[in-house]
Design a protein around this motif. Structure first.
Motif, PDB file in Angstrom:
ATOM      1  N   CYS A 189       0.843  -1.292  -0.093  1.00  0.00           N
ATOM      2  CA  CYS A 189       0.078   0.115  -0.114  1.00  0.00           C
ATOM      3  C   CYS A 189       1.108   1.266   0.119  1.00  0.00           C
ATOM      4  CB  CYS A 189      -0.915   0.179   1.364  1.00  0.00           C
ATOM      5  SG  CYS A 189      -2.289   1.371   0.951  1.00  0.00           S
ATOM      6  N   ARG A 190       1.369   1.555  -1.239  1.00  0.00           N
ATOM      7  CA  ARG A 190       2.314   2.740  -1.618  1.00  0.00           C
ATOM      8  C   ARG A 190       1.923   3.244  -2.744  1.00  0.00           C
ATOM      9  NH1 ARG A 190       8.172   1.253  -1.225  1.00  0.00           N
ATOM     10  NH2 ARG A 190       7.698   0.123   0.732  1.00  0.00           N
ATOM     11  N   SER A 191       2.461   4.580  -2.790  1.00  0.00           N
ATOM     12  CA  SER A 191       2.070   5.272  -4.227  1.00  0.00           C
ATOM     13  C   SER A 191       3.093   5.349  -5.148  1.00  0.00           C
ATOM     14  CB  SER A 191       1.720   6.774  -3.722  1.00  0.00           C
ATOM     15  OG  SER A 191       1.305   7.537  -4.840  1.00  0.00           O
ATOM     16  N   GLU A 192       2.924   5.349  -6.397  1.00  0.00           N
ATOM     17  CA  GLU A 192       3.882   5.477  -7.538  1.00  0.00           C
ATOM     18  C   GLU A 192       3.336   6.311  -8.482  1.00  0.00           C
ATOM     19  OE1 GLU A 192       2.166   1.908 -10.481  1.00  0.00           O
ATOM     20  OE2 GLU A 192       4.150   1.467  -9.376  1.00  0.00           O
ATOM     21  N   ARG A 193       4.183   7.172  -8.909  1.00  0.00           N
ATOM     22  CA  ARG A 193       4.086   8.054 -10.074  1.00  0.00           C
ATOM     23  C   ARG A 193       3.694   7.452 -11.406  1.00  0.00           C
ATOM     24  NH1 ARG A 193       7.054  13.791 -10.710  1.00  0.00           N
ATOM     25  NH2 ARG A 193       6.391  14.479 -12.822  1.00  0.00           N
TER      26      ARG A 193
END
Length: 323
Positions: free
Chosen positions: A160-164
């Motif tokens: 559960c993390r963000s990526e561009r």
């Protein structure tokens, strides 16, 4: 042990709604957003081993209650990662209206996470810092990585993390922000999301929405991406309106903007509306048409701002510190 950071707020394109874990703020499903600039939040944080208690100040006022609890979740996690228990002085300010549907919690917690990690001496990547920010607000994870970003759901920080998402739409997108100042309570709506009979229907199509949005962004297909964002706004509203509290965020001015956007589209202007859990409206168009769109919205008597795409959260020079 002091640092200052800046982050831009997000506009949800495929929005998350509801959380499977309230403490870690793990959403039920993936989400995609775009950061809006030059709107931003700025935060200065200083850890001091001689300080006796934490102090949290936002827009000039010391916060308490649930607001302070959410900040403390982020601060405590940073202290855990750094391996110390120093107290912190924390000050944050926004340069745009808050609590009316423009994503102030996303930029606020993103700036907080980056400033706190820098002040604590942590060497983390933006995706890693996005898991820190997520503990304050799930949308803040995407504000850390910036521009067009995708937050994946999961049961831990590895997933559960963000990526561009890289896309050529970054240069051409313009957002006419239509301000409808009606205070909203996003957290309360998230708490009851799963109790709406429309929630399972939303989950059933959200994976296709995510895949379609990613493809549209990769192809730099403005119409496909922002038509989908418009439809997703309606889907989100259907879910909030059919929960136990019957949350209705839209105001008469909100609907006036929707109609103005549809009229412009009938005239051949590439323009689409989008809302998060608030009455204010993001009116998405291109650089070529932004002046015409802004004029049409202003003629409704609604205050507007014109934004572009904002990048990732960043550490600022010490000369920009708030204290």
């Amino acid at each position: 042990m002091k640092a200052t950071a800046k982050a831009h707020p997000i506009q949800g394109l495929v929005k998350y709604h509801g959380m499977r874990d309230e403490e870690l703020r793990l959403p039920y499903h993936d989400s995609i957003s775009v950061c809006t600039a030059p709107s931003h939040s700025k935060t200065t944080a200083e850890f001091d081993p001689d300080r006796e208690s934490d102090v949290y100040v936002v827009d000039g006022e010391e916060i308490e209650g649930r607001g302070a609890e959410r900040v403390r979740m982020v601060v405590d996690h940073v202290r855990e990662l750094a391996g110390f228990d120093h107290r912190v002085r924390f000050e944050s300010e926004n340069d745009f209206p808050t609590n009316i549907g423009f994503g102030s919690s996303s930029s606020g917690f993103a700036a907080a996470a980056v400033a706190l990690c820098e002040a604590a001496g942590l060497d983390l990547t933006h995706p890693e810092m996005s898991t820190v920010a997520r503990r304050g607000s799930s949308s803040a994870a995407r504000a850390v990585t910036g521009a067009f970003s995708h937050l994946r759901t999961g049961l831990d920080d590895e997933d559960c993390r963000s990526e561009r998402i890289e896309t050529d739409l970054e240069d051409d997108l313009r957002v006419v922000a239509a301000e409808v100042p009606a205070f909203k309570h996003t957290e309360a709506a998230h708490e009851e999301a799963a109790e709406s009979h429309m929630f399972e229907a939303r989950l059933a199509h959200i994976h296709e929405q995510i895949a379609t949005m990613r493809h549209a962004l990769r192809e730099a297909d403005f119409e496909a991406a922002f038509e989908l964002a418009e439809h997703d706004s309606l889907s989100l509203a259907a879910t909030t309106m059919t929960g136990p509290a019957g949350w209705v965020y839209w105001q008469p001015e909100t609907l006036e903007v929707f109609e103005a956007v549809r009229d412009l589209r009938e005239e051949g202007v590439p323009v689409y509306f989008s809302t998060d859990t608030g009455a204010s409206v993001y009116v998405n168009t291109t650089d070529e048409h932004v002046d015409r769109v802004e004029e049409a919205i202003s003629e409704l008597g609604i205050d507007t701002r014109v934004w572009g795409v904002g990048g990732p959260a960043q550490v600022l020079d010490e000369s920009e510190a708030l204290f």
